[in-house]
Scaffold this motif. Structure first.
Motif, short mmCIF file in Angstrom:
data_model
loop_
_atom_site.label_atom_id
_atom_site.label_comp_id
_atom_site.label_asym_id
_atom_site.label_seq_id
_atom_site.Cartn_x
_atom_site.Cartn_y
_atom_site.Cartn_z
N ASP A 265 0.94 -1.21 -0.15
CA ASP A 265 -0.01 0.13 -0.22
C ASP A 265 0.96 1.23 0.05
O ASP A 265 0.20 2.25 0.17
N GLY A 266 2.17 1.12 -0.02
CA GLY A 266 3.04 2.26 -0.20
C GLY A 266 3.61 2.86 0.99
O GLY A 266 4.37 3.73 1.16
N THR A 267 2.97 2.12 2.13
CA THR A 267 3.62 2.36 3.54
C THR A 267 5.03 1.65 3.69
O THR A 267 5.21 0.76 3.06
N TYR A 268 5.48 1.88 4.73
CA TYR A 268 6.81 1.18 5.13
C TYR A 268 6.91 0.74 6.65
O TYR A 268 6.23 1.18 7.40
N ASN A 269 7.39 -0.42 6.83
CA ASN A 269 7.52 -0.87 8.24
C ASN A 269 9.27 -0.61 8.36
O ASN A 269 10.03 -0.93 7.80
N LEU A 270 9.46 -0.24 9.73
CA LEU A 270 11.01 -0.19 10.15
C LEU A 270 11.29 -0.86 11.33
O LEU A 270 10.27 -1.09 12.23
N GLN A 271 12.24 -1.34 11.76
CA GLN A 271 12.81 -2.31 12.73
C GLN A 271 14.10 -1.95 12.96
O GLN A 271 15.18 -1.95 12.12
N LEU A 272 14.33 -1.74 14.35
CA LEU A 272 15.52 -1.50 15.01
C LEU A 272 15.66 -2.75 16.00
O LEU A 272 15.06 -2.88 16.85
N LYS A 273 16.44 -3.77 15.62
CA LYS A 273 16.44 -4.92 16.42
C LYS A 273 17.74 -4.79 17.60
O LYS A 273 18.57 -4.02 17.49
N ASN A 274 17.29 -5.24 18.75
CA ASN A 274 18.21 -5.53 19.57
C ASN A 274 18.67 -4.15 20.07
O ASN A 274 20.00 -3.98 20.30
N PHE A 275 17.83 -3.28 20.49
CA PHE A 275 18.37 -1.91 20.99
C PHE A 275 18.72 -1.88 22.32
O PHE A 275 17.91 -2.46 23.24
N ILE A 276 19.78 -1.34 22.55
CA ILE A 276 20.52 -1.45 23.87
C ILE A 276 20.76 -0.12 24.48
O ILE A 276 21.46 0.64 23.67
N LEU A 277 20.37 0.50 25.53
CA LEU A 277 20.83 1.90 25.91
C LEU A 277 21.96 1.61 26.56
O LEU A 277 22.22 0.94 27.45
N LYS A 278 23.01 2.40 26.20
CA LYS A 278 24.47 2.14 26.76
C LYS A 278 24.67 3.44 27.36
O LYS A 278 25.14 4.40 26.75
N PHE A 279 24.63 3.53 28.76
CA PHE A 279 24.84 4.73 29.68
C PHE A 279 26.42 4.91 29.80
O PHE A 279 26.73 5.95 29.89
N SER A 280 27.13 3.90 29.87
CA SER A 280 28.50 3.59 30.06
C SER A 280 28.86 2.31 29.58
O SER A 280 28.09 1.39 29.27
N GLU A 281 30.22 1.98 29.76
CA GLU A 281 30.82 0.56 29.53
C GLU A 281 30.20 -0.42 30.59
O GLU A 281 29.91 -1.54 30.00
#
Length: 533
Positions: free
Chosen positions: A49-65
């Motif tokens: 239908d002309g729309t798009y699906n976006l996927q960001l896999k395995n998102f991890i917030l890294k505040f520090s090491e």
């Protein structure tokens, strides 16, 4: 044969929804504080239908090491795609559910516990590259995910550093210095090895905890100069490209900063000696704090310069006339100002280099403790929070070749335009928008309204090129022939417009005449007897 055609159609349909994986650097900003850049993949899948699906896999917030939070996989479905020149803009604002990631060794993903999460997506697909700005409301934090950024310089807040080492030609001696990630000093210079060591064995670049007013970061970069005696003053210099040390004479053009995106060398942190830049920023903003050890009346200035070029070889100072330049911004008169922090806004000049007709791919930024090589004294230049600014305001709008009278004076950016002729319907091709942004994006949506004499409601969105900011303008085009048919009592409590006009015999009138009495039907369902004035 029929089966063959059916198979081809099935394969074509399958190809239309295959996902494209984009691999690039991802930077997360948490309440204004940047985290280190990491390599990530975002998949984009176009739907039938002309729309798009976006996927960001395995998102991890890294505040520090040591402090990381596995969030999960972020799926954003049904994102509207809009053609904008050579780009496809993907824009969406919706609530989503974050699901578990699939990395081994991570037993718990926090995102699934949140329920519906508000997510805003502004993305740009162009020439095989994806730039995405994803804003997430997460546990009371304002999280901004920037992927594939080619509109800002990475680590331009000078929060992350590595140790750079310069060696003597025989390898027996060395010196180290702090070097900001994605930036380069004498410690990683090219050129004559003996001259490189001579310039670098006295460190000139340091991480500092002195920050500019309002900064949400915890560090800046400090450049210092040193007196080299017979050789003069070695200015502290930093660049997004690479410094070349080719002469002991400071003013020799063999000493310069340069970029060339075809080169594969990297620094001690693994960063290339160039900074990508696909945008057309309107100005460069940076905070500086400058002091001279011994004030010089003849050479009192520090300097900051930026040159957007096509990514082929370019050097600053120039040794010839370069035709691969798109724009320049420079301030070679940075005064000490009693050592106080100063916010500099330096405009880019595109007009001078218009004849080059090049597309920007890289930006060479160079900063030095003195605008004149080899001059000054034992000086200090702090630099913090550099940013490329992209303007996003309309300066004029024309409808069918006629400028909107009084544009810019409406507080709510809403205007009514009266059009002479049989119909007041307009399309996007009838609208011309001038902006104050060199690369500002203009999106125009028109909806025809069911009114006598026609008309359209037009929504114009002017977005900054980096998709972070926008202004909206609303225009109603109406037929001038019916402008005089108005009734305050009918319009009271809300806008009511002419739906149809009848004469006193009950016949619909296409062209009412001044001075005559008519029965007017309005869009709110009411009718009134009106004398056309």
């Amino acid at each position: 044969m029929k089966k063959l055609f059916t198979l081809i159609a099935m394969l074509a349909g399958t190809a239309a929804v295959m996902a494209t994986d984009y691999t690039d650097k991802l930077v997360v900003t948490i309440d204004g504080t940047y985290t280190p850049a990491t390599d990530n993949v975002i998949s984009v899948e176009e739907q039938a239908d002309g729309t798009y699906n976006l996927q960001l896999k395995n998102f991890i917030l890294k505040f520090s090491e040591e402090n990381v939070m596995p969030v999960g996989t972020i799926n954003v479905p049904n994102v509207k795609g809009t053609k904008n020149g050579a780009s496809t803009l993907l824009i969406s604002n919706q609530d989503i559910l974050i699901v578990d990631g699939d990395l081994p060794g991570i037993p718990y993903w926090a995102g699934k516990e949140l329920g519906p999460v508000p997510v805003n997506v502004n993305a740009d697909m162009k020439d095989g590259h994806l730039y995405a700005l994803i804003t997430i409301g997460f546990m009371g934090m304002n999280i901004e995910v920037t992927f594939g950024d080619v509109y800002q310089i990475c680590n331009s807040g000078f929060e992350y550093f590595h140790t750079a080492t310069v060696y003597s030609p025989d390898g027996e001696n060395s010196a180290t210095s702090d070097e900001p990630n994605n930036w380069h000093s004498f410690m990683s210079a090219s050129g004559n090895p003996a001259f490189v060591y001579l310039a670098g064995y006295t460190p000139h670049t340091f991480k500092s905890d002195v920050t500019c007013p309002g900064s949400k970061g915890s560090s800046s970069v400090l450049l210092t100069s040193s007196d080299m005696g017979f050789f003069g003053v070695a200015n502290g210099t930093l660049t997004t490209g690479r410094i070349n040390t080719g002469s002991v004479t400071a003013a020799d053009l063999a000493n310069h900063a340069w970029n060339d995106m075809s080169q594969t060398d990297v620094d001690a942190n693994g960063d290339p000696f160039f900074a990508a830049m696909h945008g057309c920023p309107d100005s460069l903003v940076v905070w500086v704090k400058f002091t001279q050890g011994t004030p010089s009346a003849e050479f009192p200035y520090a300097t900051v310069s930026a040159v957007i070029n096509d990514g082929t070889y370019y050097q600053d100072p120039e040794d010839k006339e370069y035709t691969n330049v798109l724009a320049k911004a420079a301030n070679a008169q940075i005064e000490s100002n009693d050592g106080a922090w100063q916010r500099l806004a330096i405009p880019f000049d595109y007009d001078t280099y218009k004849a080059n007709n090049v597309e920007g791919k890289a930006i060479l930024v160079t900063m030095s403790t003195n605008a004149t090589p080899g001059k000054g004294s034992t000086d200090e230049l702090y630099v913090d929070d550099m940013e490329m600014i992209y303007n996003y305001s309309a300066t004029a709008i024309s409808v069918k070749g006629t400028p909107i009278e009084g544009f810019g004076k409406a507080e709510d950016n809403t205007y009514e335009v009266l059009i002479n002729g049989e119909s007041a319907d307009v399309s996007a091709d009838d609208i011309v928008v001038e902006t104050d942004g060199k690369g500002a994006r203009v999106l125009i949506e028109t909806v025809d309204v069911d009114l006598i004499g026609g008309g359209s409601d037009v929504t114009i969105t002017v977005m900054s090129e980096d998709l972070k900011h926008s202004n909206t303008y609303v225009i109603s085009t109406r037929n001038a022939k019916y402008a005089g048919i108005n009734n305050a009592s009918v319009n009271a409590g809300g806008r009511a417009e002419v739906k149809a006009v009848y004469n006193m015999n009950g016949q619909m009138v296409e062209t009412p005449l001044k001075g005559n009495v008519y029965v007017v039907k309005y869009t709110n369902g009411k009718t009134a007897k009106v004398t056309l004035k």
